[in-house]
Design an enzyme around this catalytic site. Structure first.
Site, short mmCIF file in Angstrom:
data_model
loop_
_atom_site.label_atom_id
_atom_site.label_comp_id
_atom_site.label_asym_id
_atom_site.label_seq_id
_atom_site.Cartn_x
_atom_site.Cartn_y
_atom_site.Cartn_z
N GLU A 108 4.56 8.09 3.57
CA GLU A 108 5.27 8.16 2.29
C GLU A 108 4.86 9.42 1.52
O GLU A 108 5.67 10.03 0.82
CB GLU A 108 4.99 6.89 1.47
CG GLU A 108 5.69 5.67 2.07
CD GLU A 108 5.35 4.39 1.33
OE1 GLU A 108 4.16 4.05 1.26
OE2 GLU A 108 6.28 3.74 0.81
N GLU A 128 3.82 -1.36 7.43
CA GLU A 128 3.53 -2.37 6.41
C GLU A 128 4.03 -3.76 6.78
O GLU A 128 3.40 -4.77 6.47
CB GLU A 128 4.15 -1.96 5.06
CG GLU A 128 3.45 -0.81 4.36
CD GLU A 128 3.85 0.58 4.87
OE1 GLU A 128 4.56 0.67 5.90
OE2 GLU A 128 3.43 1.57 4.24
#
Ligand code: NAD
Length: 692
Positions: A108, A128
């Protein structure tokens, strides 16, 4: 070089600012890294000499994700989403220079940079979902804008990484750097400046989301409902990527945050995060210290080329370790080797291994009918029939045949490993290696530590388990060890429930809905109802005897508790068996009653927990989380419920205890609460408190 925090520093290379992250071992995005990135970027922006910033990591990898140790603690500012929003807004081009793995928050961070370059061996992923979460720092909003929603969905809902070539092809990175990453990244940054290349803010890209086909979201939802049944996070991932298409970037971020927090505060992610640590904890045995010297296992002998022996042999051949496979007769050996080859051929036909691999692995397995051929092996695993006298005889022969120091292991499911070890003059070298069926597929291995097993032998077994990619759990000697002993509780209760008034389909539905791949009766059909059936003494005393006497052995012959259509594994209704169960239970004197789903669940699950408590009390297992690892890997317990011991804490031990006492009053001492359970409740503690 200026230190911004203990984990981040800023170096100047002419007009290029190098923002170095140094937070071993994996440059996780802990507080010092986030603060360092925020402050470092501010400093770089203020510095007039710096015209572009390269974000790069020391050590073996780019940021490999969030700092999972911070999970569950109060978040400490600056938060990653805020840091990354500032990256977006930076007036100077930011180039992420990636090696190793850019995972989770690391990726990210790269997505919030204006350009991304990477070495050819780099890997990129948003894992995740594997912890029951979704990328919560803009990943679900930026990734679809950069590579398109379909590819983003594949990455985000699977959590699986991609390599640099694919990343380049998908547009995730701008360039693959051959040679030195620092030089390459600085060169790239200089080129951006000299060419006056426009800064690409991923948040502003709209082309790929504008042409998204709305159907893909429902397709993903349907597919995930099948392959990740019961999991909340993958569905939430789809919703957030859909939001990237439907909403503005800002609104999408807000939505992502909301869904992230829901997952973070929910029980599924708590269970999956707990489980993540449980799998790491399992290798720690209190009296096995790190400096224990392990033996080198170069050659393995396996006795018995049946269901288990063949699968076990494949594990070692897959790891490149030569195996000598011993059978009682040539024809059994030929059959066993034939099955192994067939299994490998199937893997090759599915493209999982090459035909070259098949040959190489088969070459590593040599068959014999002479046990004497095991004279030079370092480890023997016995996998003959479950018969104590046969096993004792084999171990006493092995003791004479095998070289000094060789480890002698048994794959027994229930027999007394101490008794087997006593047949040898080297009980310190004897232990149980309890593989699960199919042994080449199932990841679980119970390592059964006998009374006299030495610490180096135990440590060697742990090391070899790792080498053959098993998750090993150390347990002690008792009937059924940890897993099967707990499992027997559910089997007993499910069989009682159908006599009291439930039918197989109801019990199976409750257990399936809880998250197991199938219920106890569908499982019995799969394993074979005739397993353990004593044909000669069968006298219609149990449902097993009734079914077997009628030739209903399960899936293998198309009928068991259910009926199976030709070639199908899907359980179909068997009204004749429901009638048989009703008649049989009435004959046995049961007055059938309606049984609620809740009772079925509690009757099947709480005795597992209670038995787990007894196992802990007897020190058969090291810690509660080890039992959870056994259940997730060996018995299909849904990982989003953590395992039986975690689940008990979630329900509340006081409630579990109350229900067990109620069942004890109604149904007898099968439900007698374990003293440990009583003790924990009286002290206001839970199983988690024992997970050191
Ligand atoms: N099948 C399972 O699901 C499972 C799971 C875990 C553990 N186990 C245990 O593994 C062991 C083997 O079970 P299995 O299901 O593979 O049985 P199996 O019947 O499929 O295989 C046993 C093999 O041992 C061979 N054998 C018998 N005596 C021998 C001897 N003296 N020398 C060499 N070979 C001999 C037989 O010919 C046969 O091929 C048992 O102790 C069982 O409890 C089985």
């Amino acid at each position: 070089m200026v230190a911004i925090t203990e984990a981040v520093s800023l170096e100047k290379d002419g007009e290029i600012g190098m923002l170095w992250i140094d937070n071993p071992p994996v440059n996780a995005l802990g507080h010092l890294v986030r603060k360092g990135l925020a402050d470092g970027m501010e400093q770089a922006e203020k510095d007039d000499e710096i015209r572009a910033v390269v974000v790069i990591c020391k050590g073996r990898t780019f940021c490999a994700g969030a700092d999972i140790r911070e999970f569950g603690k109060p978040p400490k500012a600056p938060h990653l989403p805020d840091v990354l929003n500032r990256f977006d807004q930076c007036q100077k081009p930011i180039i992420a220079a990636i090696h190793g793995t850019a995972f989770g928050g690391g990726l990210e961070t790269a997505l919030s940079s204006h350009f991304r370059v990477a070495v050819a061996s780099a890997r990129f992923g948003l894992p995740e979902v594997k912890l029951g979460l979704l990328p919560g720092a803009g990943g679900t909003q930026r990734m679809p804008r950069l590579i398109g929603p379909e590819k983003a969905l594949a990455m985000i809902t699977s959590g699986n990484p991609i390599g640099a070539d694919k990343a380049l092809e998908d547009g995730l990175i701008d360039e693959i750097i051959d040679g030195d990453l620092v030089e390459g990244a600085v060169g790239f940054a200089k080129q951006v400046l000299s060419e006056n290349r426009p800064m690409v803010r991923v948040r502003d890209l709209s082309e790929k989301i504008a042409r998204a086909d709305a159907q893909i979201f429902d397709d993903f939802r349907k597919q995930l409902a099948r392959c990740a049944r019961g999991f909340e996070a993958p569905q939430a991932c789809v919703d957030t990527v859909e939001a990237a298409v439907a909403k503005s970037f800002e609104d999408g971020l807000t939505y992502e945050r909301k869904r992230f927090e829901e997952l973070m505060n929910g029980s599924q992610s708590a269970a999956q995060r707990y489980y993540f640590f449980a799998e790491r904890q399992v290798a720690r045995i209190p009296d096995v210290t790190k400096d224990t010297v392990t033996m080198d296992i170069q050659k393995v002998g396996i006795i018995g080329a049946g269901t288990m022996g063949g699968g076990i042999a494949m594990n070692f051949a897959n790891a490149g370790i030569p195996v000598t496979l011993v059978e009682a007769k040539q024809e059994f050996l030929d059959r066993g080797l034939g099955v192994i080859r067939k299994n490998y051929d199937i893997s090759a036909s599915r493209g999982k291994i090459s035909s070259d691999d098949v040959d190489k692995r088969m070459e590593l397995i040599s068959g014999t009918i002479r046990m004497e051929d095991l004279a030079d092996v370092d480890l023997v695993i016995e996998a003959v029939y479950e018969n104590i006298n046969l096993k004792k005889e084999i171990f006493s022969r092995l003791d004479n045949i095998c070289k000094d120091g060789a480890i002698l292991a048994t794959n027994t499911s229930y027999l007394d490993v101490n008794e087997i070890a006593a047949q040898t003059a080297r009980p310190e070298s004897v232990l149980g290696l309890h593989f699960f069926s199919p042994a080449n597929v199932m990841r679980l291995l119970e390592i059964v530590r006998a009374e006299k097993t030495s610490i180096p032998v135990l440590a060697t077994a742990m090391a070899i388990a790792k080498k053959i990619k098993k998750i090993a759990v150390v347990v002690g000697v008792c009937y059924g060890f940890a897993g099967n002993r707990m499992f027997a509780q559910r089997k007993r209760e499910s069989e009682k429930l159908i006599l009291e008034g439930a039918l197989p389909a109801q019990v199976d539905r409750v257990i399936y809905d809880f998250g197991f791949p199938m219920g106890p009766f569908a499982l019995a059909d799969l394993i074979g109802i005739d397993l353990g059936w004593d044909k000669d003494n069968s006298n219609s005393r149990t449902m097993q005897e009734m079914l077997c006497e009628q030739g209903r052995f399960g899936q293998k012959n198309g009928k068991g508790y259910y009926n199976y259509a030709e070639g199908s594994r899907a359980p179909g209704p068997a009204p004749e068996i429901d009638d048989l169960i009703v008649a049989f239970s009435q004959k046995k004197g049961y007055i059938r009653r309606e049984i609620s789903d809740e009772e079925i669940l509690q009757r099947c699950i709480y005795p597992i927990i209670n038995e787990g408590a007894k196992i802990l009390e007897e020190k058969i297992a090291v810690r509660p989380s080890d039992l959870d690892v056994i259940w997730v890997n060996g018995y299909g317990w849904p990982v989003y419920r953590g395992g039986p011991m975690f689940y008990a804490d979630l329900v509340g031990l006081d409630k579990v205890l109350d229900v067990l006492k109620k069942f004890q009053a109604e149904h007898g001492d099968d439900f007698k609460p374990a003293p440990l359970l009583e003790q924990l409740v009286s002290e206001g503690k839970n199983f988690g408190s024992l997970n050191a």
